[in-house]
Motif scaffolding. Structure first.
Motif, short mmCIF file in Angstrom:
data_model
loop_
_atom_site.label_atom_id
_atom_site.label_comp_id
_atom_site.label_asym_id
_atom_site.label_seq_id
_atom_site.Cartn_x
_atom_site.Cartn_y
_atom_site.Cartn_z
N LYS A 2 3.73 -4.57 -3.09
CA LYS A 2 3.96 -5.27 -1.84
C LYS A 2 4.46 -6.67 -2.14
O LYS A 2 3.72 -7.51 -2.64
CB LYS A 2 2.67 -5.34 -1.02
CG LYS A 2 2.00 -3.99 -0.79
CD LYS A 2 2.75 -3.18 0.22
CE LYS A 2 2.02 -1.88 0.52
NZ LYS A 2 2.68 -1.05 1.52
N TYR A 47 -0.31 -7.24 -4.15
CA TYR A 47 0.10 -7.85 -2.89
C TYR A 47 0.40 -9.33 -3.10
O TYR A 47 -0.36 -10.03 -3.78
CB TYR A 47 -0.99 -7.69 -1.84
CG TYR A 47 -1.32 -6.25 -1.52
CD1 TYR A 47 -0.71 -5.61 -0.45
CD2 TYR A 47 -2.23 -5.55 -2.29
CE1 TYR A 47 -1.00 -4.28 -0.16
CE2 TYR A 47 -2.53 -4.22 -2.01
CZ TYR A 47 -1.91 -3.59 -0.95
OH TYR A 47 -2.20 -2.28 -0.67
N MET A 95 1.97 -10.14 4.54
CA MET A 95 1.06 -9.49 5.50
C MET A 95 0.07 -10.51 6.06
O MET A 95 -0.50 -10.31 7.13
CB MET A 95 0.32 -8.33 4.85
CG MET A 95 -0.57 -8.70 3.69
SD MET A 95 -1.22 -7.22 2.88
CE MET A 95 -2.34 -7.97 1.69
N TYR A 318 -1.90 -3.29 11.87
CA TYR A 318 -0.83 -3.07 10.89
C TYR A 318 -0.40 -1.61 10.94
O TYR A 318 -1.21 -0.72 11.20
CB TYR A 318 -1.31 -3.42 9.47
CG TYR A 318 -1.52 -4.90 9.26
CD1 TYR A 318 -0.53 -5.70 8.70
CD2 TYR A 318 -2.72 -5.51 9.63
CE1 TYR A 318 -0.71 -7.06 8.51
CE2 TYR A 318 -2.92 -6.88 9.45
CZ TYR A 318 -1.91 -7.64 8.89
OH TYR A 318 -2.10 -8.99 8.71
N GLU A 323 -2.40 -1.93 3.96
CA GLU A 323 -2.25 -3.34 4.26
C GLU A 323 -3.36 -3.82 5.20
O GLU A 323 -3.88 -4.92 5.04
CB GLU A 323 -0.88 -3.61 4.90
CG GLU A 323 0.27 -3.63 3.92
CD GLU A 323 1.50 -4.32 4.48
OE1 GLU A 323 1.49 -4.66 5.68
OE2 GLU A 323 2.46 -4.52 3.72
#
Length: 370
Positions: A2, A47, A95, A318, A323
């Motif tokens: 991500k 992430y 995110m 989401y 996520e």
């Protein structure tokens, strides 16, 4: 993996500091039990999130401590500045993001973030409270007391010499040099600048006439530096310099005492934490938002008035389950007692008050996939 669609370089030294923090996290009793209902050790993946550079030291602590709770998750925080964090979040590259100011619709940011979050207003919760220190490196001066009006005039470029009578008046015992002042400001769009200029616009309107803004006004001059670490480096390496930066990253630089009522107060975490106790919630706050308009006019004893309340931006829903789970678990760790205490010890921030912590956790617990 991500990663954000809009990428910027991570500041130098992050990797080295992360390695240093690893040992600290190992002694943190395995991190926090507060995972937002996500079972420890069940998540995985890499992430990248980012935003306010003021959160850099705290985020290094949190990403390291979170690895104890979710060892198969690698979280990376890019300290690219508040404006960049909001931009990446709205674009869908992050995110979640860190911002030193809450979202407003002056330029449509709140509307755009709501659209990014599927039509739901984004979550905005405080995760980091820290004083903005007025840092200085002045020949022969160890302690510096400044009134709000004098501070405004210095950064507006109207007070140009260190032995100016306005500075001398509040520092009668200081050996002020007859030398030019070198004021240093952020060159990038910055929530720290926004908070600092908001204070000046409120408390020193006669000397600071530019109002609240996140981009420094060119007509006021001074030396620009990129990011919090850039300002700290410029003041450290400069001659007779003064700047503003998150106190946690000020190192051994002098930190000015600021006039509050009849006293002069230094930028300690305890003094900074007091301002939220006397500040109202923003009128624009929705159900998902714990955002505050700081009371810079307070004369409450022992309160440091130039405070940065940094927020986390996230979505309530989401599309991707992973996520949603990682966002929920990571923010829950940050807000937990372990997370707040770890940031306090590593970054010098002020832990959130229990009531604020509970309100924020109640919002985060609602994060889901849909």
């Amino acid at each position: 993996m991500k990663t954000p669609t809009i990428r910027r370089a991570v500041l130098p030294g992050v990797a080295a500091l992360a390695l240093a923090l690893t040992g600290c996290a190992a002694s943190n009793e395995g991190g926090s039990d507060e995972t937002g209902g996500v079972e420890a050790g069940t998540l995985s993946g890499q992430y990248t999130v980012g935003g306010a550079s003021s959160q850099e030291a705290a985020q290094l602590a949190w990403t390291t401590g979170f690895a104890d709770v979710q060892p198969d998750v690698t979280m990376t925080y890019e300290p690219i500045g508040s404006g960049g964090g909001r931009e990446n979040f709205i674009a869908g590259g992050y995110m979640l993001a860190g911002s030193d100011s809450y979202l407003k619709d002056d330029e449509g940011e709140l509307t755009d973030a709501t659209e990014r979050c599927g039509g739901e207003e984004p979550i905005e919760i405080p995760n980091y409270v820290s004083p903005i220190a007025v840092i200085f490196n002045v020949d022969g001066v160890d302690e510096l007391k400044l009134s709000p009006e004098t501070l405004g005039a210095i950064f507006a470029g109207d007070i140009k010499q260190w032995d100016d009578e306005a500075i001398a008046e509040t520092n009668p015992d200081a050996d002020l040099p007859s030398a030019p002042i070198n004021p240093v400001h952020r060159s990038d769009e910055s929530g720290t600048t926004g908070n600092f200029t908001n204070y000046l616009a409120t408390r020193a309107a006669d000397t600071w006439t530019a109002g609240e803004l996140e981009v420094w006004p060119k007509e006021f001059g001074g030396e620009g530096a990129q990011g919090t670490s850039g300002v700290v480096s410029a003041v450290t390496d400069g001659k007779n310099a003064i700047g503003y930066a998150d106190a946690s990253q000020a190192g051994d630089l002098g930190k000015a005492l600021i006039g509050v009522g009849d006293d002069f107060v230094g930028p300690t975490a305890e003094a900074a934490a007091k301002i939220l106790e006397v500040s109202p919630k923003a009128e624009s706050a929705g159900d998902n938002q714990l955002i505050f308009d700081l009371d810079y006019n307070t004369e409450e004893s022992g309160t440091y008035p130039i405070v940065l309340t940094s927020y986390l931006l996230a979505c309530m829903t989401y599309e991707d389950q992973a996520e949603a789970d990682v966002t929920k678990a990571y923010i829950s760790y940050i807000l937990s007692d372990d997370g707040q205490e770890f940031a306090a010890s590593e970054a010098g921030s002020a832990p959130l008050a229990d009531s604020l912590q509970e309100q924020a956790m109640a919002i985060v617990e609602q994060i889901s996939a849909g």
